[in-house]
Design an enzyme around this catalytic site. Sequence first.
Site, mmCIF file in Angstrom:
data_model
loop_
_atom_site.group_PDB
_atom_site.id
_atom_site.type_symbol
_atom_site.label_atom_id
_atom_site.label_comp_id
_atom_site.label_asym_id
_atom_site.label_seq_id
_atom_site.Cartn_x
_atom_site.Cartn_y
_atom_site.Cartn_z
ATOM 1 N N ASP A 14 -9.754 -28.337 -1.913
ATOM 2 C CA ASP A 14 -9.475 -27.095 -1.184
ATOM 3 C C ASP A 14 -10.314 -27.070 0.092
ATOM 4 O O ASP A 14 -11.541 -27.179 0.050
ATOM 5 C CB ASP A 14 -9.823 -25.891 -2.074
ATOM 6 N N ASP A 109 -3.588 -26.113 2.639
ATOM 7 C CA ASP A 109 -5.024 -26.423 2.529
ATOM 8 C C ASP A 109 -5.506 -26.851 1.154
ATOM 9 O O ASP A 109 -6.691 -27.054 0.961
ATOM 10 C CB ASP A 109 -5.850 -25.254 3.079
ATOM 11 N N GLU A 110 -4.606 -26.981 0.178
ATOM 12 C CA GLU A 110 -5.098 -27.450 -1.121
ATOM 13 C C GLU A 110 -4.078 -28.334 -1.817
ATOM 14 O O GLU A 110 -2.870 -28.226 -1.592
ATOM 15 C CB GLU A 110 -5.515 -26.277 -2.023
#
Length: 362
Positions: A14, A109-110
């Site tokens: 993350d 983003d993850e």
Amino acid sequence: MHPSLLKRKIIHVDMDAFYAAVEVRDNPTLAGKPVVIGGSPQSRAVVCTSSYEARKFGIRSAMSCAQAYRLCPNAVFLSPNFEKYSQVSHQIREIFSRYTELIEPLSLDEAFLDVTDNRSGLYAAQIGKAIQAAVTEELNLSCSVGVAPNKLVAKIASDYRKPAGLTVVAPEKVAAFMSTLEVRKIFGVGPATEKRLNAIGIKSCTDILQIPLITLEEHLGSFAHWIYTAAQGIDERRVHTSRERKSLGREETFSKDLTSLPHLLDELKALADKTAHDLQNRKITGRTLTLKVKYGDFHQITRSQTLRYSANHEDTLFEAARKLLLEKTEAGQRRIRLLGLSVSNLEKAEESAWDNSAALLD
Ligand code: TTP
Ligand code: MG
């Protein structure tokens, strides 16, 4: 549980303050300043994210930018540049792909990575470290990483020490790691479920295991089973790569709109049979069943049910679809021009070694 599930090595990555970090990186004069990504405080924009400096003032994602401005008038307010974040996201995925092909992005983003059989010969924790180093050196950004035997624990672990944290939870440490956590850390437990659990005296994952499953079921229905196993750190969900087929199904437009229920059920049975055979031929099973109904006036609805276990037997699919048609649509009262049935949340058949008949929810 199948023994191979215990041996999996799952990584969750993350990015730290992602959109804000990208903007600060590309404009060094912003370094160390409170930065809010969303829009102008005079507009109706909401905060997508903010730098850690801004969070110290109480600024949080999803609050209005006007409110953020009241908390910190000195903050720099920027509009998001999704094209740029998406480009960076691809660069991050390229780094992941050096270690495994089993990558499941959850958002820009993850992502989850399954590195059980990875090509590097490194331990999962070493891969986590190497990814962090590459993200820092090549992209000038930072990320937090969780390493665990499953997705549930890996995701909690990546959030455990932020920013730039690396948290490794070995299989034998999973139960102890979970026992200290509050119930809201369990995937799927939102504010409403948390409130219900608190009301019956349950605050931590340990509390969940003190009461019988049947009592939990009285309060939460079929969701209780997931919470009960998750509280022990058990999670059998696979890492799904984006290249995999997402759903499979069939639909039928009738030559004349149908209102008769027996007739509709006949059509539904044929769709269930065809879909089941498609699944069986590909040796896959599915966990979520979606019924599509287009009424005579072209108004279209979909109704879904998640089965207890992944299934591909025609009777199981038909039973679930029949229930949806009778209970969740206006079949019989309103003319129907099209029926569709699809199955998603697909798995390879050998991984779902369950009896198909057990798949129907209570
Ligand atoms: P998060 O991972 O929740 O946040 P973050 O990466 O900014 O910060 P953290 O260090 O705590 O991980 O979300 C990732 C990105 O998704 C974030 O940069 C912006 C976007 N986002 C929104 O647009 N709206 C939201 O409500 C949230 C939570 C995130
Ligand atoms: Mg993040």
